[in-house]
Design an enzyme around this catalytic site. Structure first.
Site, PDB file in Angstrom:
ATOM      1  CE  LYS A   6     -37.176  -2.058-122.416  1.00 31.97           C
ATOM      2  NZ  LYS A   6     -37.227  -2.635-121.057  1.00 31.97           N
TER       3      LYS A   6
HETATM    4  O1  I22 Z   1     -40.005  -1.557-120.577  1.00 31.54           O
HETATM    5  C1  I22 Z   1     -40.155  -2.740-120.349  1.00 31.54           C
HETATM    6  C2  I22 Z   1     -40.535  -3.624-121.406  1.00 31.54           C
HETATM    7  O2  I22 Z   1     -40.472  -3.022-122.603  1.00 31.54           O
HETATM    8  C3  I22 Z   1     -40.063  -3.319-119.013  1.00 31.54           C
HETATM    9  O3  I22 Z   1     -38.952  -4.157-118.896  1.00 31.54           O
HETATM   10  C4  I22 Z   1     -40.060  -2.262-117.977  1.00 31.54           C
HETATM   11  O4  I22 Z   1     -38.800  -1.730-117.876  1.00 31.54           O
HETATM   12  C5  I22 Z   1     -40.558  -2.814-116.677  1.00 31.54           C
HETATM   13  O5  I22 Z   1     -41.832  -3.308-116.856  1.00 31.54           O
HETATM   14  C6  I22 Z   1     -40.601  -1.778-115.631  1.00 31.54           C
HETATM   15  O6  I22 Z   1     -39.356  -1.195-115.443  1.00 31.54           O
HETATM   16  C7  I22 Z   1     -41.072  -2.315-114.350  1.00 31.54           C
HETATM   17  O7  I22 Z   1     -41.558  -1.219-113.681  1.00 31.54           O
HETATM   18  P1  I22 Z   1     -41.958  -1.263-112.177  1.00 31.54           P
HETATM   19  O8  I22 Z   1     -42.830  -2.431-111.974  1.00 31.54           O
HETATM   20  O9  I22 Z   1     -40.689  -1.315-111.412  1.00 31.54           O
HETATM   21  O10 I22 Z   1     -42.664   0.040-111.965  1.00 31.54           O
END
Ligand code: I22
Ligand code: G3H
Length: 949
Positions: free
Chosen positions: A146
């Protein structure tokens, strides 16, 4: 696979072309089969992780304790290395669980994502390097690396794809940025095609964040409605609409690109599309349906990564319908309406990206801090501890400084030798001490051979002739470790006082002594004349050339090296020209004498390594002992005027104070600022102190908390404790303080690696000794007052302030000049022996108790190579009483026109001239006649003056 699955809303998503991934990972969850069960029962097709998820897992999961223990048993590791090892292992295990999905879907699904450090988000080159490294470490075809979608990351993404690395581009909020990301993906693939490389196996997703957009936009809407905005109705209609509309339009872009001939050409080569992955899809606003950001975004060729709770909710009551391509016109209108209403979606997306990176930084800090704490717990008593007890305001300021250091990546920049951490001057050339262990280990054999040789030749003593950085470290080692059974006694001579030189001569048998002449520059006056004297003594005692009794420690190419070669010294140990004297104790300057004294150099280096790792770039400021300590000292001095760093030490490690004095004073005492170290001052009750102190407790073993310090802490004074479990950790104290001093130097805004005023004093002294050599005497000088055996000298400015009355009035006038936040320096150019140390201690304590100021008690010329820098270059808060005396007996120096007594007198005068030139409040009192009587009288005068005060 799906054929056998029980039908649930979750499994139903597959029919709409959407894959569900899990936004969660933890070791036990993978190991105990829960992940595999979800793959089986929920048609789960992938896993995503991010720093916040790992922070929750590793920072709070007890099962990682054993893993840390096991990793540390395989060798010492930094917190960053430990985290990576833990995370990579978790990702590898999850990759294995998802591998069947990967195989069955021909690499379309079955991925597990691992994110590069958020601290690299704006650094293209390093993001790419880390992506490559993680890719290789996980070494599974179904890992995705990522990378946050910043402007700087775009080239890294393109290149990673071109290299065949699977990439999950994360933290996407804006359609504009998404277009760039997709373009980078295409370009990366095209590069491969051009090079004739396969593309079909490359998997990539673009993680588009959803709910956070509504979070921001809704808040703006609510604020405007509350302020009775005339557009309130229109605004209300957009609540909970914008994020989904934004995602829908991003998907439209995806569709347009895959329909393009450009994409078709790549598809013909077997390329897979870069799917949109909906992230941040848990509902934050309780007013909305808990599966809102799942149901609205179901569409062909997409992924939605769900945290466990949202996944369970959808399994329970989600409605799987393909709605992503519905209402596209409405979505477009919503975005236009948002623009018309000035909701500034672009601005929100930019802010969210920065905040997203920052939030991951905070999570990453928490994660690495938790790993560092686990590492510390496992190392237990193998690692000394630093703890801070600061008052509220200071503590807040230190925490704030830590956050800004984190954000600016300053710890990493120190390790990268980036001079912009300081003044952008020559600092990067002075950071060789960061590599001391590596270099020390490389030279280990030579040190160990020296140790064996000293034993085999039966030397009874080792006499080190050196000053400042070359003498203070070995002195600490000797005073801390003492004499090794059956080994020689290590003596450290750093004086030109004839009595002192004679005392050392008496203490050894030159025929049975190894002499170590140690000088980085090789040109320092004292070791050179001490060499001349002891070479002659050894020659006389042996009746032949004593060359095999002499060892030199010096930087390559110095005049001392040339001399050592010419005289045929037994050995020459080279220092590292990128390490300044006061940072050199763990290089040849400390290790060669240590080896000669029979100390276990390997063990010293191993122990140091543990502290080097504790101060590693991966350890966030609050858990990084070197950074935390340095920030506390720097912030206390700059923002709270607490610049007197006062050492209170357990007796067995008390000698560390003198080394610390040099480190702090020489490093920071310049440009009118600095930390003033106060060593050896007896501990008093709270009333005797001003509010300019930070106390540094050097505590050994299981000694109880010093009650005096407890009282000071309770009275609001900051107390920092370095807790050593045993004396061998003294080397860890060296390193942690070196690091802390570099950090404090940055806070003070100075170059902590030069010492301009020490050099100045050396020049002044050289002028005087040269004059002596030419004329046979030092330039005349007349006292401005005489009272019995006491004669007073000063420059014109000081003379005017002091008058020329009796000894008592002059001394009184001098001490009357002491004000709040000042300190007093007693600078005695007499033999440093027990009686004289006791004299200084008595006088300084009286002065401290009556005048409530810090006191420094020094002996010349030793302190010239140490605190002398701060006294001249630091803040003009010192009031100095220089004490000189007639020498009862002088000692000639073979081959030189001048004697030790002349050199010492020249040094005192050179010192005074520079103090005066720097506008310091200084007075010299010279004792003619018997020294004891003169010292007693002086002490009595001080007592009388203070009584009257
Ligand atoms: O980016 C990815 C997947 O590629 C996720 O792991 C992503 O970081 C998460 O969905 C978010 O950080 C969660 O966001 P939130 O629900 O805290 O706003
Ligand atoms: O701290 C350094 C002293 O001034 C001695 O310098 P040196 O090692 O070049 O002799």
């Amino acid at each position: 696979m799906e054929g056998t699955l029980p039908e649930t809303p979750l499994t139903g998503l597959a029919r709409h072309g959407q894959s569900i991934w899990l936004d969660f990972i933890r070791r036990d969850f993978v190991e105990d089969g829960r992940l595999a069960a979800m793959v089986k029962e929920d048609a789960l097709k992938g896993v995503t992780s991010n720093p916040a998820i790992f922070e929750q897992a590793i920072g709070h999961g007890a099962e990682y304790e054993e893993a840390v223990q096991a990793l540390l048993e395989t060798g010492s590791l930094t917190a960053g290395e430990l985290y990576e090892a833990l995370a990579v292992e978790d990702i590898r295990q999850a990759c294995q669980v998802l591998r069947p999905v990967f195989d069955e879907t021909n690499g379309r699904d079955g991925y597990v994502s691992l994110e590069v450090s958020p601290y690299l988000a704006h650094d293209s080159k390093r993001s790419l390097e880390e992506a490559r490294r993680l890719w290789q470490q996980v070494d599974h075809p179904n890992v995705m690396i990522k990378i946050p979608a910043t402007e700087e990351a775009i080239p890294a993404i393109e290149q990673a794809i071109a290299e065949g690395i699977n990439v999950n581009v994360t933290l996407l909020f804006a359609i504009g940025m998404y277009k760039k990301v997709l373009e980078a993906y295409l370009k990366g693939l095209e590069t491969r095609v051009k090079a004739g490389l396969p593309v079909g196996h490359i998997g990539s997703v673009a993680s588009f964040f959803v709910s956070r957009i509504d979070g921001r936009i809704d808040a703006r809407i609510d604020r405007r409605i509350a302020a009775e905005d005339p557009e309130s109705e229109a605004l209300k209609a957009l609540r909970g609409q914008v994020a989904i509309a934004n995602a829908r339009m991003a998907y439209q872009h995806y569709l347009s690109v895959i329909a393009s001939p450009r994409w078709q050409a790549l598809a013909a080569k077997g390329a897979q599309t870069q799917r949109l992955l909906w992230a941040s899809t848990s509902t934050k606003d309780k007013a909305y349906r808990d599966v809102l950001y799942v149901e609205e975004l179901i569409g062909t060729d997409t992924v939605n990564t769900l945290p466990p709770r949202t996944l369970e909710a959808f399994r329970d009551h989600g409605v799987p319908e393909g709605r992503l391509v519905q209402n596209v016109d409405a979505a477009r209108k919503i975005l236009l309406e948002a623009e018309r209403l000035g909701l500034d979606l672009d601005g929100v997306a930019t802010t969210l990206l920065e905040e997203g990176v920052a939030a991951f930084e905070v999570a990453f800090d928490g994660l690495l801090g938790a790993v560092a704490a686990r590492r510390e717990a496992v190392l237990g008593e193998r690692l000394m501890r630093v703890s801070l007890a600061l008052s509220g305001e200071l503590e807040n300021a230190v925490v704030a400084a830590g956050k800004s250091w984190s954000h600016d990546g300053k710890v990493r920049r120190i390790w990268e030798r980036d001079a912009s951490v300081w003044t952008n001057g020559p600092e990067s050339k002075w950071l060789g001490w960061l590599d001391v262990v590596k270099n020390g280990r490389a030279a280990l054999e030579a040190y160990e051979a020296l140790g064996r040789e000293v034993k085999e030749r039966g030397y009874s003593d080792v006499l080190l002739l050196a000053m400042g950085g070359s003498s203070l470290g070995p002195e600490v080692l000797e005073e801390t470790f003492g004499r090794v059974s059956g080994g020689p006694k290590l003596h450290v001579l750093d004086s030109t006082d004839p009595q002192q030189v004679a005392s050392f001569r008496k203490a050894i048998d030159p025929a049975k002594t190894l002499f170590i002449v140690s000088s980085k520059s090789g040109s320092t006056l004292e070791p050179n004349i001490l060499f001349a004297y002891f070479w002659d003594q050894a020659e006389k005692a042996l009746g032949r050339s004593p060359s095999e009794h002499f060892v030199a420690v010096t930087d390559p190419g110095s005049s001392l090296e040339a001399l050592a070669k010419e005289r045929g010294f037994a050995h020459i140990f080279h220092g590292n020209p990128e390490i300044g004297g006061r940072y050199s104790v763990l290089s040849a300057f400390g290790l060669a004498p240590a080896a000669a004294a029979g100390y276990d150099v390997r063990a010293l280096l191993d122990s140091t390594q543990l502290m080097i790792e504790a101060c590693d770039a991966s350890v966030p400021p609050v858990t990084n002992p070197g950074v935390n300590l340095g920030l506390a000292l720097g912030v206390a001095a700059t923002s709270f005027r607490r610049d007197k760093v006062t050492f209170v030490a357990s007796q067995k490690i008390a000698s560390l104070g003198a080394w610390l004095e040099q480190l702090l004073a020489e490093s920071t005492g310049k440009n009118g600022t600095g930390l003033i170290p106060i060593d050896g001052e007896p501990l008093g009750t709270p009333e005797v102190y001003g509010d300019d102190r930070v106390f540094v407790e050097l505590r050994l073993g299981h000694e109880p908390v010093n009650p005096g310090l407890k009282a000071l802490r309770e009275a609001g004074h900051p107390v920092v404790t370095l807790h050593l479990d045993d004396v061998s950790q003294i080397v860890q104290a060296f390193f942690v303080f070196e690091f802390a001093t570099a950090v404090a130097g940055s806070v003070l805004g100075i170059n902590p690696f030069d010492q301009p005023d020490v050099e100045f004093s050396k020049v002044e002294t050289r002028k005087l000794t040269k004059a002596y050599a030419e004329t046979g005497h030092l330039p005349e000088e007349t006292p401005f007052a005489k009272d019995g055996d006491l004669a007073f000298y000063a420059d014109e400015r000081n003379r005017e302030a002091l008058g020329n009355g009796s000894a008592e009035t002059i001394l009184k006038a001098h001490f009357d000049r002491v004000g709040k936040n000042d300190y007093i320096g007693l600078l005695a150019y007499i033999e440093r022996n027990k009686a004289h140390i006791a004299w200084e201690q008595t006088v300084r304590t009286e002065l401290r108790d009556q005048l409530h100021v810090a006191t420094a008690a020094q002996f010349g010329p030793r302190f010239l190579h140490s605190t002398g820098q701060a006294y001249k270059g630091g803040p003009n808060s010192g009031v100095f009483l220089q004490v000189t005396a007639d020498d009862a007996a002088d000692l000639p120096i073979p081959g030189h026109a001048y004697s030790f007594g002349v050199v010492k007198a020249a040094q005192a005068r050179g010192d005074f001239d520079v103090l005066a030139a720097r506008g310091r409040r200084a007075l010299r009192v010279h004792i003619a006649g018997p020294l004891h009587a003169g010292l007693d009288r002086l002490a009595q005068l001080v007592t009388d003056i203070l009584k009257g005060a």
